[in-house]
Design a protein around this motif. Structure first.
Motif, short mmCIF file in Angstrom:
data_model
loop_
_atom_site.label_atom_id
_atom_site.label_comp_id
_atom_site.label_asym_id
_atom_site.label_seq_id
_atom_site.Cartn_x
_atom_site.Cartn_y
_atom_site.Cartn_z
N SER A 131 14.03 -40.96 16.63
CA SER A 131 13.33 -42.25 16.61
C SER A 131 13.87 -43.22 17.63
CB SER A 131 13.45 -42.88 15.21
OG SER A 131 14.83 -43.07 14.87
N SER A 132 14.99 -42.90 18.26
CA SER A 132 15.60 -43.78 19.24
C SER A 132 16.25 -42.93 20.33
CB SER A 132 16.64 -44.69 18.59
OG SER A 132 17.34 -45.45 19.56
N GLU A 134 19.02 -43.73 21.79
CA GLU A 134 20.43 -44.07 21.86
C GLU A 134 21.28 -42.81 21.85
OE1 GLU A 134 21.37 -46.69 18.70
OE2 GLU A 134 20.07 -48.31 19.39
#
Length: 304
Positions: A131-132, A134
């Protein structure tokens, strides 16, 4: 206004005549300027093509989870449930070993290799979309999924994309630094060229000053000379870069056909070429301005 425009026309005509009367020196100066501009312009075009290629690649952060060969349906279902319930996971897609082998067989040149296999060597796998983007999230989930039962290996598919983006940022910085250094060299070439021209017209300049000519009047022909040298150098740089791209595309097309691809290097568009010409003209004008201003300043100081 009429006299001002007439002097502009006269200055331009005289500048063109001077360039035409010394073709060898003009060619050397234009070549030096063209080479200095072709290097950063060529690097900019190559970097732009790499960025275009990178933009076509999916940058969604993903993890590939490969299961052990002895994993059964119950194990696969248990791993899938754990993956879907993990925090930070957006989507989970299961890729069976049979579908992976069928997809691999559609690759050019692999059908004969696969036909010679006694059994399917590929494992079942999951493709997990995060979802990210990062890095900390990908690292955490990689450690978490690696400890799951019947999980053999976990790969971070988006790691190379981040490395490529970092390399592209480094490339952009290098192109800017190269452009600044070679831009300064262009100014230096124009400065010395205009300085030599000033020395040959020193008596004419002094006579103009004695009869009341303004500094703008004296500078104007040299501004045209510097700008024209910059323009011709910019055209030479564009010719070099475009010719290099044509040659590289000719060889690249043959290479791309071997991989069933249509990869081609993109040529600079009209706005980019006009910007390069405008920059070269500006740098040529700047070199002329510095050279003439230095001469006028030194002449003014010598009078006192």
């Amino acid at each position: 206004m009429r006299a001002w425009l007439q002097h502009h026309r006269l200055s331009l005509a005289q500048t063109l005549a001077r360039l035409a009367h010394s073709p060898f020196a003009t060619t050397l100066n234009v070549t030096a300027i063209g080479v200095a501009l072709a290097l950063p312009l060529g690097a900019y075009c190559v970097l732009g093509n790499l960025e275009l290629l990178a933009s076509r690649v999916s940058v969604d952060p993903q993890l590939s989870i490969f299961l052990a060969r002895d994993a059964v349906k119950a194990d696969i279902a248990a791993v899938e449930a754990r993956l879907k319930n993990a925090q930070g996971v957006r989507a989970v897609r299961f890729v069976s070993r049979d579908s992976a082998l069928a997809q691999l067989s559609r690759t050019a040149g692999m059908d004969e290799v696969i036909a010679g296999l006694r059994h399917n060597p590929l494992p079942d796998a999951f493709v997990v979309t995060l979802s990210s983007s990062e890095t900390a999230l990908a690292d955490r989930l990689e450690i978490e999924f690696r400890s799951l039962p019947k999980v053999d290996r976990v790969l971070v598919d988006g790691a190379w994309v981040r490395r490529l983006d970092a390399l592209l940022r480094l490339g952009r910085t290098a192109v800017v630094m190269l452009s600044v250094l070679l831009g300064l060299s262009l100014v230096a070439v124009t400065f010395n060229t205009i300085r030599l021209q000033i020395l040959t017209q020193r008596d004419e300049i002094e006579l103009c000053r004695l009869i009341g000519a303004t500094h703008a009047y004296i500078r104007r022909p040299f501004f045209y000379l510097g700008s024209l040298l910059g323009l011709l150098g910019g055209l030479a740089a564009l010719a070099v870069v475009l010719a290099a791209l044509v040659v590289l595309n000719r060889d690249l097309v043959q290479l791309a056909l071997l991989y069933d691809s249509t990869l081609r290097l993109r040529f600079p568009d009209l706005s980019e070429m006009l910007s390069a010409l405008a920059l070269s003209v500006t740098l040529g004008w700047l070199g002329a301005y510095l050279s003439v201003s230095r001469h006028l300043l030194s002449s003014y100081q010598s009078e006192f």
